[in-house]
Design a protein around this motif. Structure first.
Motif, PDB file in Angstrom:
ATOM      1  N   PHE A 143       0.828  -1.209   0.000  1.00 19.50           N
ATOM      2  CA  PHE A 143       0.000   0.000   0.000  1.00 19.50           C
ATOM      3  C   PHE A 143       0.866   1.265   0.000  1.00 19.50           C
ATOM      4  N   MET A 144       1.932   1.253   0.793  1.00 11.44           N
ATOM      5  CA  MET A 144       2.811   2.428   0.862  1.00 11.44           C
ATOM      6  C   MET A 144       3.649   2.593  -0.411  1.00 11.44           C
ATOM      7  N   ILE A 145       4.031   1.484  -1.038  1.00 12.84           N
ATOM      8  CA  ILE A 145       4.761   1.585  -2.311  1.00 12.84           C
ATOM      9  C   ILE A 145       3.831   2.137  -3.387  1.00 12.84           C
ATOM     10  N   LYS A 146       2.586   1.641  -3.428  1.00 12.24           N
ATOM     11  CA  LYS A 146       1.599   2.141  -4.403  1.00 12.24           C
ATOM     12  C   LYS A 146       1.356   3.634  -4.220  1.00 12.24           C
ATOM     13  N   SER A 147       1.429   4.109  -2.992  1.00 15.25           N
ATOM     14  CA  SER A 147       1.197   5.532  -2.715  1.00 15.25           C
ATOM     15  C   SER A 147       2.380   6.393  -3.159  1.00 15.25           C
ATOM     16  N   LYS A 148       3.494   5.761  -3.537  1.00 14.45           N
ATOM     17  CA  LYS A 148       4.742   6.418  -3.961  1.00 14.45           C
ATOM     18  C   LYS A 148       5.427   7.175  -2.829  1.00 14.45           C
ATOM     19  N   LEU A 149       5.062   6.833  -1.582  1.00 15.81           N
ATOM     20  CA  LEU A 149       5.679   7.473  -0.427  1.00 15.81           C
ATOM     21  C   LEU A 149       6.797   6.614   0.167  1.00 15.81           C
ATOM     22  N   CYS A 150       6.865   5.363  -0.252  1.00 15.32           N
ATOM     23  CA  CYS A 150       7.888   4.430   0.221  1.00 15.32           C
ATOM     24  C   CYS A 150       8.377   3.614  -0.962  1.00 15.32           C
ATOM     25  N   SER A 151       9.407   2.829  -0.708  1.00 13.82           N
ATOM     26  CA  SER A 151      10.011   2.045  -1.777  1.00 13.82           C
ATOM     27  C   SER A 151      10.299   0.627  -1.299  1.00 13.82           C
ATOM     28  N   ARG A 152      10.522  -0.223  -2.257  1.00 17.06           N
ATOM     29  CA  ARG A 152      10.997  -1.576  -1.971  1.00 17.06           C
ATOM     30  C   ARG A 152      12.427  -1.473  -1.469  1.00 17.06           C
ATOM     31  N   CYS A 153      12.741  -2.230  -0.437  1.00 18.69           N
ATOM     32  CA  CYS A 153      14.103  -2.307   0.095  1.00 18.69           C
ATOM     33  C   CYS A 153      14.670  -3.655  -0.355  1.00 18.69           C
ATOM     34  N   PRO A 154      15.432  -3.675  -1.458  1.00 21.94           N
ATOM     35  CA  PRO A 154      15.865  -4.942  -2.058  1.00 21.94           C
ATOM     36  C   PRO A 154      16.568  -5.895  -1.092  1.00 21.94           C
ATOM     37  N   ARG A 155      17.378  -5.379  -0.211  1.00 25.65           N
ATOM     38  CA  ARG A 155      18.114  -6.252   0.714  1.00 25.65           C
ATOM     39  C   ARG A 155      17.189  -7.037   1.636  1.00 25.65           C
ATOM     40  N   TYR A 156      16.058  -6.451   1.999  1.00 17.74           N
ATOM     41  CA  TYR A 156      15.129  -7.112   2.905  1.00 17.74           C
ATOM     42  C   TYR A 156      13.854  -7.589   2.210  1.00 17.74           C
ATOM     43  N   ASP A 157      13.878  -7.638   0.892  1.00 16.45           N
ATOM     44  CA  ASP A 157      12.790  -8.210   0.107  1.00 16.45           C
ATOM     45  C   ASP A 157      13.381  -9.300  -0.780  1.00 16.45           C
ATOM     46  N   LYS A 158      14.018 -10.257  -0.134  1.00 20.45           N
ATOM     47  CA  LYS A 158      14.737 -11.314  -0.859  1.00 20.45           C
ATOM     48  C   LYS A 158      13.800 -12.198  -1.676  1.00 20.45           C
ATOM     49  N   GLU A 159      12.551 -12.333  -1.242  1.00 22.85           N
ATOM     50  CA  GLU A 159      11.580 -13.129  -1.999  1.00 22.85           C
ATOM     51  C   GLU A 159      11.026 -12.348  -3.183  1.00 22.85           C
ATOM     52  N   GLU A 160      11.428 -11.080  -3.296  1.00 26.26           N
ATOM     53  CA  GLU A 160      11.003 -10.175  -4.379  1.00 26.26           C
ATOM     54  C   GLU A 160       9.484 -10.004  -4.429  1.00 26.26           C
ATOM     55  N   ILE A 161       8.874  -9.978  -3.261  1.00 28.86           N
ATOM     56  CA  ILE A 161       7.427  -9.802  -3.165  1.00 28.86           C
ATOM     57  C   ILE A 161       7.003  -8.450  -3.741  1.00 28.86           C
TER      58      ILE A 161
END
Length: 182
Positions: A143-161
């Motif tokens: 929800f926060m990524i869709k709002s463009k106020l936050c981003s994916r943190c690649p190091r802690y999104d290892k499953e690439e969700i």
């Protein structure tokens, strides 16, 4: 008693009893081990949560639910007095324009709502790391990524969700912290 011990039939019976006792012990141990594996399998199935319709989050840890008491910033919430750092997501820090906007936006959307979280058991400072969902918005990180106020943190999104979602949204305009970089 002495006569019984010298009797060859007595020795055969006691030997058979020892054999059956040891075999029964092995069977009991194997049964207990199988029950343990079965219990873990059932627990894994119960800890499966859907994230963003086509992605699935698997956890060997534990589910947690309660009311969102507070929003600390765009990627940290407090549920039932337990601080939770949203896994796989990063937002600018409060005190920065985008960080303050993310916090206010999230606060207006989820404060006092019921959240369901899957916690990893890992800690970051005083916060437990996990993914949380609220009714009407689903996965808070997405929800926060869709709002463009936050981003994916690649190091802690290892499953690439969140990878496909972040790619569809575009490049994050905020600061990407060094700890998020691979």
């Amino acid at each position: 008693m002495l006569l019984l011990k010298n009797n060859p039939n007595y020795k055969k019976r006691t030997h058979k009893l020892k054999f059956f006792k040891s075999k029964a012990l092995y069977l009991v141990i194997i049964f207990i081990i199988l029950l343990g594996f079965l219990g873990k399998t059932i627990q894994r199935e119960q800890n499966t949560e859907s994230v963003d319709n086509d992605k699935t989050l698997y956890s060997n840890n534990y589910n947690f639910s309660g009311t969102v008491d507070k929003v600390r910033d765009g990627d940290t919430i407090v549920v039932n007095k337990s601080p939770i750092r949203l896994s796989g997501v990063t937002c600018d820090e409060t005190g920065s324009p985008l960080g303050d906007k993310a916090k206010l936006f999230l606060k207006t959307k989820i404060s006092s709502k019921n959240a369901r979280c899957v916690l990893t058991g890992e800690k970051s400072y005083d916060r437990t790391i996990g993914k949380c969902m609220v009714e009407n918005f689903g996965d808070i990180g997405a929800f926060m990524i869709k709002s463009k106020l936050c981003s994916r943190c690649p190091r802690y999104d290892k499953e690439e969700i969140y990878l496909e979602l972040q790619n569809s949204i575009g490049t994050f305009v905020g600061k990407m912290p060094n700890y998020c970089k691979l």
